[in-house]
Design a protein around this motif. Structure first.
Motif, mmCIF file in Angstrom:
data_model
loop_
_atom_site.group_PDB
_atom_site.id
_atom_site.type_symbol
_atom_site.label_atom_id
_atom_site.label_comp_id
_atom_site.label_asym_id
_atom_site.label_seq_id
_atom_site.Cartn_x
_atom_site.Cartn_y
_atom_site.Cartn_z
ATOM 1 N N ARG A 38 0.839 -1.191 0.000
ATOM 2 C CA ARG A 38 0.000 0.000 0.000
ATOM 3 C C ARG A 38 0.880 1.248 0.000
ATOM 4 O O ARG A 38 2.020 1.220 0.486
ATOM 5 N N GLN A 39 0.310 2.286 -0.571
ATOM 6 C CA GLN A 39 1.012 3.565 -0.594
ATOM 7 C C GLN A 39 0.022 4.675 -0.328
ATOM 8 O O GLN A 39 -0.933 4.871 -1.092
ATOM 9 N N ALA A 40 0.240 5.372 0.758
ATOM 10 C CA ALA A 40 -0.588 6.523 1.116
ATOM 11 C C ALA A 40 0.091 7.789 0.595
ATOM 12 O O ALA A 40 1.312 7.811 0.399
ATOM 13 N N GLY A 42 2.176 10.880 0.165
ATOM 14 C CA GLY A 42 3.309 11.404 0.906
ATOM 15 C C GLY A 42 4.078 10.380 1.708
ATOM 16 O O GLY A 42 5.001 10.733 2.446
ATOM 17 N N LYS A 43 3.721 9.119 1.569
ATOM 18 C CA LYS A 43 4.399 8.076 2.329
ATOM 19 C C LYS A 43 5.024 7.059 1.391
ATOM 20 O O LYS A 43 4.648 6.945 0.231
ATOM 21 N N GLN A 44 5.980 6.302 1.947
ATOM 22 C CA GLN A 44 6.621 5.263 1.152
ATOM 23 C C GLN A 44 5.709 4.062 0.997
ATOM 24 O O GLN A 44 4.850 3.785 1.854
ATOM 25 N N ARG A 45 5.909 3.350 -0.095
ATOM 26 C CA ARG A 45 5.184 2.113 -0.298
ATOM 27 C C ARG A 45 5.631 1.102 0.754
ATOM 28 O O ARG A 45 6.820 0.984 1.048
ATOM 29 N N GLU A 46 4.668 0.377 1.313
ATOM 30 C CA GLU A 46 5.011 -0.622 2.325
ATOM 31 C C GLU A 46 4.321 -1.952 2.018
ATOM 32 O O GLU A 46 3.212 -1.976 1.474
ATOM 33 N N GLU A 88 -6.087 5.181 9.141
ATOM 34 C CA GLU A 88 -4.686 5.093 8.710
ATOM 35 C C GLU A 88 -4.435 3.965 7.711
ATOM 36 O O GLU A 88 -3.326 3.843 7.183
ATOM 37 N N ALA A 91 -5.208 4.160 1.591
ATOM 38 C CA ALA A 91 -4.056 4.106 0.683
ATOM 39 C C ALA A 91 -4.503 3.507 -0.638
ATOM 40 O O ALA A 91 -5.625 3.000 -0.762
#
Length: 117
Positions: A38-40, A42-46, A88, A91
């Protein structure tokens, strides 16, 4: 041509559930490790969860006990059951496949999941 096509995303209230699906073609599905990322904004893909060809699974700590990854080799499909969703978890969720653990060769386009509070 390899295709991974995700479906099942959408808008859900906090505490709700969604089931994502990823249908694969063009690969020997049963030989591949399948993963959900998942990628939200402004955040890194996790990496959220992965399932090996053996059926063994790994999960991101924050989703343990809430998400379940599974695969149906006959249908060439991997699923992500997401329960007790939280804001949270919002994403884009992407499906990935790879024959070597940790080496993701193929990616889907992603499906949006939005969890409202």
């Amino acid at each position: 041509q390899v295709l991974l096509v995700e479906s099942g995303g959408g808008l859900v209230q906090a505490g709700g559930s969604l089931r994502l699906s990823c249908a694969a073609s063009g690969i020997i599905f049963s030989d591949n490790t399948m993963g959900w990322f998942r990628q939200a904004p402004g955040k890194q893909r996790e990496l959220v969860a992965r399932i090996f060809s053996t059926g063994n699974t790994n999960y991101l700590d924050s989703v343990k006990g809430r998400f379940t990854i599974s695969r149906d080799n006959a249908r060439r499909t991997v699923y992500l059951q997401m329960n007790s969703l939280k804001p949270e978890d919002t994403a884009v969720y992407l499906c990935a496949a790879g024959r070597v653990s940790g080496a993701w060769e193929y990616w889907g386009q992603g499906t949006h999941v939005t969890v409202s509070s």
